[in-house]
Scaffold this motif. Structure first.
Motif, mmCIF file in Angstrom:
data_model
loop_
_atom_site.group_PDB
_atom_site.id
_atom_site.type_symbol
_atom_site.label_atom_id
_atom_site.label_comp_id
_atom_site.label_asym_id
_atom_site.label_seq_id
_atom_site.Cartn_x
_atom_site.Cartn_y
_atom_site.Cartn_z
ATOM 1 N N ASP A 113 6.791 0.364 0.819
ATOM 2 C CA ASP A 113 6.997 1.779 1.142
ATOM 3 C C ASP A 113 8.127 2.305 0.264
ATOM 4 O O ASP A 113 9.156 1.644 0.130
ATOM 5 C CB ASP A 113 7.412 1.967 2.598
ATOM 6 C CG ASP A 113 6.334 1.510 3.570
ATOM 7 O OD1 ASP A 113 5.193 1.347 3.144
ATOM 8 O OD2 ASP A 113 6.659 1.317 4.749
ATOM 9 N N VAL A 118 3.200 4.405 0.643
ATOM 10 C CA VAL A 118 2.952 2.972 0.631
ATOM 11 C C VAL A 118 2.349 2.660 -0.728
ATOM 12 O O VAL A 118 1.341 3.258 -1.122
ATOM 13 C CB VAL A 118 1.981 2.563 1.756
ATOM 14 C CG1 VAL A 118 1.677 1.082 1.693
ATOM 15 C CG2 VAL A 118 2.547 2.953 3.106
ATOM 16 N N GLN A 131 2.300 8.155 4.140
ATOM 17 C CA GLN A 131 2.258 7.546 5.451
ATOM 18 C C GLN A 131 1.368 8.311 6.424
ATOM 19 O O GLN A 131 0.904 7.757 7.400
ATOM 20 C CB GLN A 131 3.666 7.358 6.009
ATOM 21 C CG GLN A 131 4.382 6.239 5.279
ATOM 22 C CD GLN A 131 5.782 6.007 5.780
ATOM 23 O OE1 GLN A 131 6.393 6.853 6.410
ATOM 24 N NE2 GLN A 131 6.303 4.846 5.482
#
Length: 154
Positions: A113, A118, A131
């Motif tokens: 992350d 990510v 996310q």
């Protein structure tokens, strides 16, 4: 401010304040150069010259990702970064510091992350997933002879 509660700051800059990213960038200026300069621009691996060999450093304020194809280089970069920060009275936060790989499982994880995304790779595409679940795909061309090989990152 926390919700509707105002908590005055007696000293320093509040975390998440307007000036916080700027002040972190000023304080950490030079870290990228210190990391890159610790390694030669090119390096021979199995008789082939790898160019560039220096790690890629990506930093925003006090968030940092370092990319390199060699785990030994990543581990050395972690030491260099820790020593550089110690000179300023700072330290890497162990709970937020890890080594991973963007394509293959490494210590049970793939990718990382960074700034709300990510990061992992699928075949020859680098994929950053917000996310919230929305995908952003970044294609990048691998150097000759490295298709399908990816970088560990710290």
């Amino acid at each position: 401010m926390d919700g509707l509660d105002l908590t005055p700051t007696e000293r320093g800059t509040p975390q998440g304040g307007i000036a916080s990213p700027l002040l972190a960038s000023i304080a950490l200026h030079g870290l990228e150069t210190a990391v890159r300069d610790a390694f030669p621009h090119t390096h021979k691996v199995n008789g082939k010259t790898v160019d560039p060999w220096q790690p890629v450093v990506i930093r925003y304020a006090d968030d940092l990702v370092i990319l390199h194809e060699d785990e030994g280089v990543i581990r050395r970069v972690q030491q260099i970064t820790a020593a550089w920060l110690a000179g300023m009275g700072l330290a890497l936060k162990p709970s937020k510091t890890r080594i991973t790989h963007t394509l293959h499982p490494y210590e049970g994880q793939v990718g990382f992350d960074f700034l709300g995304f990510v990061r992992h790779e699928v075949a020859h595409m680098a994929v950053a997933t917000e996310q919230s679940g929305r995908n952003l795909v970044f294609y990048h061309q691998y150097p000759t002879g490295t298709r399908g090989r990816s970088n560990p990152a710290v």
